[in-house]
Enzyme design. Structure first.
Site, PDB file in Angstrom:
ATOM      1  CE1 TYR A   1      -3.879   2.317   0.565  1.00  0.00           C
ATOM      2  CE2 TYR A   1      -2.519   3.307   2.269  1.00  0.00           C
ATOM      3  CZ  TYR A   1      -3.638   3.345   1.453  1.00  0.00           C
ATOM      4  OH  TYR A   1      -4.498   4.421   1.519  1.00  0.00           O
TER       5      TYR A   1
ATOM      6  CE  LYS B   1      -3.598   5.032  -1.824  1.00  0.00           C
ATOM      7  NZ  LYS B   1      -4.561   5.653  -2.754  1.00  0.00           N
TER       8      LYS B   1
HETATM    9  P1  NAP Z   1     -13.381   2.890   0.733  1.00  0.00           P
HETATM   10  O1  NAP Z   1     -14.397   3.471   1.643  1.00  0.00           O
HETATM   11  O2  NAP Z   1     -12.933   1.485   0.912  1.00  0.00           O
HETATM   12  O3  NAP Z   1     -13.884   3.103  -0.773  1.00  0.00           O
HETATM   13  C1  NAP Z   1     -13.074   2.681  -1.832  1.00  0.00           C
HETATM   14  C2  NAP Z   1     -13.719   3.097  -3.144  1.00  0.00           C
HETATM   15  O4  NAP Z   1     -12.856   2.693  -4.216  1.00  0.00           O
HETATM   16  C3  NAP Z   1     -15.066   2.442  -3.375  1.00  0.00           C
HETATM   17  O5  NAP Z   1     -15.943   3.389  -3.947  1.00  0.00           O
HETATM   18  C4  NAP Z   1     -14.742   1.339  -4.381  1.00  0.00           C
HETATM   19  O6  NAP Z   1     -15.812   1.072  -5.268  1.00  0.00           O
HETATM   20  C5  NAP Z   1     -13.621   1.971  -5.160  1.00  0.00           C
HETATM   21  N1  NAP Z   1     -12.774   0.989  -5.868  1.00  0.00           N
HETATM   22  C6  NAP Z   1     -11.952   0.052  -5.335  1.00  0.00           C
HETATM   23  N2  NAP Z   1     -11.352  -0.645  -6.307  1.00  0.00           N
HETATM   24  C7  NAP Z   1     -11.793  -0.123  -7.488  1.00  0.00           C
HETATM   25  C8  NAP Z   1     -11.535  -0.410  -8.840  1.00  0.00           C
HETATM   26  N3  NAP Z   1     -10.685  -1.386  -9.206  1.00  0.00           N
HETATM   27  N4  NAP Z   1     -12.172   0.316  -9.791  1.00  0.00           N
HETATM   28  C9  NAP Z   1     -13.041   1.311  -9.451  1.00  0.00           C
HETATM   29  N5  NAP Z   1     -13.317   1.620  -8.179  1.00  0.00           N
HETATM   30  C10 NAP Z   1     -12.705   0.903  -7.206  1.00  0.00           C
HETATM   31  O7  NAP Z   1     -12.036   3.756   0.778  1.00  0.00           O
HETATM   32  P2  NAP Z   1     -11.762   5.271   1.207  1.00  0.00           P
HETATM   33  O8  NAP Z   1     -11.297   5.264   2.605  1.00  0.00           O
HETATM   34  O9  NAP Z   1     -12.879   6.129   0.798  1.00  0.00           O
HETATM   35  O10 NAP Z   1     -10.478   5.549   0.305  1.00  0.00           O
HETATM   36  C11 NAP Z   1     -10.536   6.336  -0.875  1.00  0.00           C
HETATM   37  C12 NAP Z   1      -9.112   6.685  -1.261  1.00  0.00           C
HETATM   38  O11 NAP Z   1      -8.491   7.377  -0.175  1.00  0.00           O
HETATM   39  C13 NAP Z   1      -8.228   5.465  -1.536  1.00  0.00           C
HETATM   40  O12 NAP Z   1      -7.352   5.751  -2.598  1.00  0.00           O
HETATM   41  C14 NAP Z   1      -7.466   5.307  -0.244  1.00  0.00           C
HETATM   42  O13 NAP Z   1      -6.251   4.634  -0.421  1.00  0.00           O
HETATM   43  C15 NAP Z   1      -7.275   6.754   0.148  1.00  0.00           C
HETATM   44  N6  NAP Z   1      -6.989   6.959   1.569  1.00  0.00           N
HETATM   45  C16 NAP Z   1      -7.863   6.541   2.517  1.00  0.00           C
HETATM   46  C17 NAP Z   1      -7.561   6.760   3.865  1.00  0.00           C
HETATM   47  C18 NAP Z   1      -8.455   6.316   4.978  1.00  0.00           C
HETATM   48  O14 NAP Z   1      -8.009   6.349   6.142  1.00  0.00           O
HETATM   49  N7  NAP Z   1      -9.687   5.898   4.725  1.00  0.00           N
HETATM   50  C19 NAP Z   1      -6.375   7.401   4.203  1.00  0.00           C
HETATM   51  C20 NAP Z   1      -5.518   7.816   3.194  1.00  0.00           C
HETATM   52  C21 NAP Z   1      -5.846   7.597   1.880  1.00  0.00           C
HETATM   53  P3  NAP Z   1     -16.885  -0.151  -5.111  1.00  0.00           P
HETATM   54  O15 NAP Z   1     -17.274  -0.226  -3.658  1.00  0.00           O
HETATM   55  O16 NAP Z   1     -17.996   0.285  -6.006  1.00  0.00           O
HETATM   56  O17 NAP Z   1     -16.203  -1.388  -5.605  1.00  0.00           O
END
Ligand code: NAP
Length: 249
Positions: free
Chosen positions: A157, A161
């Site tokens: 991961y 990133k």
């Molecule tokens: P999340 O709630 O798990 O949601 C992930 C989203 O990505 C969902 O809408 C999912 O769609 C979509 N997705 C996953 N694989 C995909 C693919 N192959 N093609 C198209 N869509 C895909 O995650 P989140 O926390 O909102 O994270 C969003 C972004 O922020 C990510 O890049 C993550 O790494 C980053 N981030 C998150 C955090 C945190 O603490 N949450 C911190 C830093 C960075 P479906 O459900 O429709 O499959």
């Protein structure tokens, strides 16, 4: 809400849940037409579209796996057919996994990089030609604090990133003369499904090591993304904005 459209369209990948869904709501509130990309969560994406429309906004949903270039190209063609052009691309779709390095399999490694960085390349590649032709566009990529500091038990991961940060900086240099701003948000720990596995004790430990003493919300990250997409950020490119409560300074 009664949104007045600003005439611009934002394509947000992974917008069915979490940060992407919050960004879709924020962009719609700001008057953007919103193209909601999703992969599995059809129901959530549909509900989000209905919520936005019920508040007077414009939204459409597009199923595509960001790791499949043909699907990405088809999605981009559909968005352009529906809304005319894509003014803002938010590369948000992502996956995470916690594993000892010695237990990461080849396929887990490849899937992590495919979604989190190759997907960013595919979506940007499919969108950017029209932006270059118009000499206008904004690209916001979603990295993570772990892409900056590295996280134990998240080597794949963190690698993906960190690549998003490098991608952002290099592309910002190349596309600056085309008046396209490329920036990155690197959130800290945010309350979404991605962190549903955290125990109360984990959250307590995170709060302890965060000056603002809490984890963040998807809405707070969405505001950073919205700012970078706005004309208030016209002189900002190649930067990493990190909404993280002070966890990484
Ligand atoms: P999340 O709630 O798990 O949601 C992930 C989203 O990505 C969902 O809408 C999912 O769609 C979509 N997705 C996953 N694989 C995909 C693919 N192959 N093609 C198209 N869509 C895909 O995650 P989140 O926390 O909102 O994270 C969003 C972004 O922020 C990510 O890049 C993550 O790494 C980053 N981030 C998150 C955090 C945190 O603490 N949450 C911190 C830093 C960075 P479906 O459900 O429709 O499959």
């Amino acid at each position: 809400m009664g949104s007045v459209t600003n005439g611009k369209t934002a394509l947000i990948t992974g917008a069915s849940r979490g940060i992407g869904a919050a960004a879709a709501r924020a962009f719609a509130r700001d008057g953007y037409s919103v193209a909601i990309n999703y992969l599995h969560s059809h129901g959530a994406a549909t509900k989000l579209k209905c919520d936005i429309e019920s508040r007077g906004g414009k939204a459409e949903i597009y199923r595509a796996d960001v790791t499949d270039f043909d699907s990405v190209e088809a999605m981009v063609r559909s968005v352009v057919a529906d809304f005319g052009q894509i003014d803002v691309l938010v590369n948000n779709a992502g996956i995470a996994e916690q594993k000892l390095f010695t237990e990461i399999t080849q396929s887990e490694w490849e899937r992590m990089l495919a979604v989190n960085i190759t997907g960013v390349f595919y979506c940007t590649r499919a969108v950017v030609g029209e932006m270059i032709a118009r000499k206008s566009g904004k690209i916001i990529n979603v990295s993570s604090i772990w892409g900056i500091t590295g996280a134990s038990c998240e080597v794949h991961y963190s690698t993906s990133k960190a690549a998003v940060v490098g991608f952002t900086k290099a592309l910002a240099k190349e596309l600056g003369p085309s008046n396209i701003q490329v920036n990155c948000v690197a959130p800290g720990v945010i309350d979404t499904d991605m962190n549903s596995g955290l125990t109360e004790q984990d959250i307590w430990a995170i709060n302890e090591s965060t000056p603002l003493e809490r984890i963040g919300t998807a809405d707070e990250v969405a505001e950073s993304i919205l700012f970078l997409a706005s004309d208030k950020a016209d002189f900002i490119t190649g930067q990493v904005l990190s909404p993280n409560g002070g966890m990484v300074i």
